[in-house]
Design an enzyme around this catalytic site. Structure first.
Site, PDB file in Angstrom:
ATOM      1  N   ASP A  56      -5.109 -26.656  21.837  1.00 52.55           N
ATOM      2  CA  ASP A  56      -5.240 -27.016  23.380  1.00 52.55           C
ATOM      3  C   ASP A  56      -5.810 -29.075  22.975  1.00 52.55           C
ATOM      4  OD1 ASP A  56      -5.405 -27.545  25.722  1.00 52.55           O
ATOM      5  OD2 ASP A  56      -7.416 -26.738  26.054  1.00 52.55           O
ATOM      6  N   HIS A  99       1.590 -34.183  22.652  1.00 50.70           N
ATOM      7  CA  HIS A  99       2.879 -32.827  22.270  1.00 50.70           C
ATOM      8  C   HIS A  99       3.403 -33.353  21.297  1.00 50.70           C
ATOM      9  CE1 HIS A  99       1.605 -31.212  25.943  1.00 50.70           C
ATOM     10  NE2 HIS A  99       1.798 -31.253  26.909  1.00 50.70           N
ATOM     11  N   LEU A 140       3.124 -17.172   3.776  1.00 54.98           N
ATOM     12  CA  LEU A 140       2.366 -16.504   5.182  1.00 54.98           C
ATOM     13  C   LEU A 140       3.676 -17.073   6.640  1.00 54.98           C
ATOM     14  CD1 LEU A 140      -0.376 -18.085   7.169  1.00 54.98           C
ATOM     15  CD2 LEU A 140       1.298 -19.689   7.234  1.00 54.98           C
TER      16      LEU A 140
HETATM   17  C1  IPE Z   1      -3.613 -22.395  26.729  1.00 59.25           C
HETATM   18  O1  IPE Z   1      -4.025 -24.027  26.828  1.00 59.25           O
HETATM   19  C2  IPE Z   1      -1.884 -22.613  26.372  1.00 59.25           C
HETATM   20  C3  IPE Z   1      -1.663 -23.766  25.447  1.00 59.25           C
HETATM   21  C4  IPE Z   1      -1.917 -23.979  24.035  1.00 59.25           C
HETATM   22  C5  IPE Z   1       0.079 -22.800  25.158  1.00 59.25           C
HETATM   23  P1  IPE Z   1      -3.639 -24.544  28.558  1.00 59.25           P
HETATM   24  O2  IPE Z   1      -4.282 -25.968  28.390  1.00 59.25           O
HETATM   25  O3  IPE Z   1      -2.227 -23.857  28.876  1.00 59.25           O
HETATM   26  O4  IPE Z   1      -5.613 -23.686  29.117  1.00 59.25           O
HETATM   27  P2  IPE Z   1      -5.994 -23.682  30.389  1.00 59.25           P
HETATM   28  O5  IPE Z   1      -4.089 -24.311  31.323  1.00 59.25           O
HETATM   29  O6  IPE Z   1      -6.485 -25.245  30.005  1.00 59.25           O
HETATM   30  O7  IPE Z   1      -6.518 -22.380  30.612  1.00 59.25           O
HETATM   31  C1  IPE Z   2      -1.690 -27.542  24.477  1.00 56.16           C
HETATM   32  O1  IPE Z   2      -2.529 -29.107  25.233  1.00 56.16           O
HETATM   33  C2  IPE Z   2      -0.256 -27.775  24.953  1.00 56.16           C
HETATM   34  C3  IPE Z   2       0.038 -26.823  26.079  1.00 56.16           C
HETATM   35  C4  IPE Z   2      -0.622 -26.430  26.034  1.00 56.16           C
HETATM   36  C5  IPE Z   2       1.198 -26.995  25.516  1.00 56.16           C
HETATM   37  P1  IPE Z   2      -2.121 -29.203  26.730  1.00 56.16           P
HETATM   38  O2  IPE Z   2      -0.946 -30.096  27.455  1.00 56.16           O
HETATM   39  O3  IPE Z   2      -3.196 -28.264  27.608  1.00 56.16           O
HETATM   40  O4  IPE Z   2      -2.910 -30.520  26.600  1.00 56.16           O
HETATM   41  P2  IPE Z   2      -4.298 -30.409  27.651  1.00 56.16           P
HETATM   42  O5  IPE Z   2      -5.298 -29.827  27.548  1.00 56.16           O
HETATM   43  O6  IPE Z   2      -4.529 -31.186  29.098  1.00 56.16           O
HETATM   44  O7  IPE Z   2      -5.247 -31.978  27.382  1.00 56.16           O
HETATM   45 MG    MG Z   3      -4.577 -27.440  28.176  1.00 56.67          MG
END
Ligand code: IPE
Ligand code: IPE
Ligand code: MG
Length: 240
Positions: free
Chosen positions: A18, A35, A129
């Site tokens: 995240d 990303h 792995l």
């Molecule tokens: C969790 O992250 C999902 C992935 C890392 C793919 P999100 O950013 O989508 O989760 P929430 O919305 O903060 O719970």
């Molecule tokens: C995680 O990073 C990647 C995906 C969920 C695809 P986020 O896109 O959720 O990044 P934040 O949480 O907004 O910083």
């Molecule tokens: Mg996120």
């Protein structure tokens, strides 16, 4: 902090990667740049985990809820996914890594589904792995799909409902044949599971780091493993 020789390397590490969006925002960049950088970190992490002797690495790439993001962001993630599947095939082959996808791939475009199938079939005999990517994955959706197939097998007379135990149910999940995660690492500080591996994380040790995913590195992984080694795992038992 270095990993000393006595450290137990967890067999299965699950990751909620995240913070890509926040990483980009901090730099005044569009979220998609976060990303992109996050994909580079995934590649590096696969190589580091393979060298450390971790047997299974499961990363959360795209949740069933992530479709709710803007069409632009979802589109950019799909493009990145297409691009990185090709790179991943090279990395997996160079590092003896077996790749597996969990989640409901049926919702993706045809070419992405073909890419996933190819990645799995071309790496299936690698013995290092196992790198598991959760895409269009949701823990509840996985349990629903498992329950549906199990109910169908009961109706068809292949399974006796009275004989269903936890192992039977687990064998219908996307993670059938995989051990449960020993360690879950979530980057970027949120203290929630976000619908990840709800069945499998029942007794997993959880480490949350404030590090944003694109900044994650070997040192962060080692710090989490050190914390894991300090934990006393109980599985419902009592201290001996
Ligand atoms: C969790 O992250 C999902 C992935 C890392 C793919 P999100 O950013 O989508 O989760 P929430 O919305 O903060 O719970
Ligand atoms: C995680 O990073 C990647 C995906 C969920 C695809 P986020 O896109 O959720 O990044 P934040 O949480 O907004 O910083
Ligand atoms: Mg996120």
């Amino acid at each position: 902090m270095a990993l000393d020789e006595q450290m137990v390397i967890p067999q299965h590490v699950a990751l909620i990667l995240d913070g890509n969006g926040r990483w980009a925002k901090k730099r005044g960049l569009p979220r998609t740049m976060g990303h992109k950088e996050g994909c580079v970190t995934v590649e590096k992490t696969v190589e580091i985990a393979a060298r450390m002797g971790i047997r299974y690495l499961t990363v959360y790439g795209f949740s069933t809820e992530n479709w709710k993001r803007s069409a632009d962001e979802v589109g950019a993630l799909m493009q990145l996914f297409r691009f990185y599947m090709v790179r991943l095939l090279k990395i997996a082959s160079a590092n003896n890594v077996r790749v597996k996808m969990i989640g409901d791939r049926a919702r993706f475009d045809r070419d992405i589904i073909e890419g996933i199938n190819r990645l799995e079939s071309e790496t299936k005999d690698n013995t290092g792995l196992t790198f598991v990517i959760a895409v269009n994955y949701g823990g509840r959706d996985e349990i629903r799909r498992a329950a549906k197939r199990l109910a169908q097998d009961c109706t068809a007379g292949k399974v006796d409902a009275d004989q269903i135990d936890e192992a039977t149910f687990a064998s219908y999940l996307d993670t059938a044949d995989m051990p449960d995660p020993d360690l879950l690492i979530r980057t970027s500080g949120e203290l929630r599971l976000s619908n990840y591996l709800l069945w499998q994380l029942a007794y997993t040790e959880i480490v949350v780091t404030d590090c944003l995913w694109p900044d994650f590195n070997k040192e962060e992984l080692e710090k989490a493993i050190v914390q894991y080694n300090r934990r006393e795992r109980r599985f419902g038992g009592v201290k001996g």
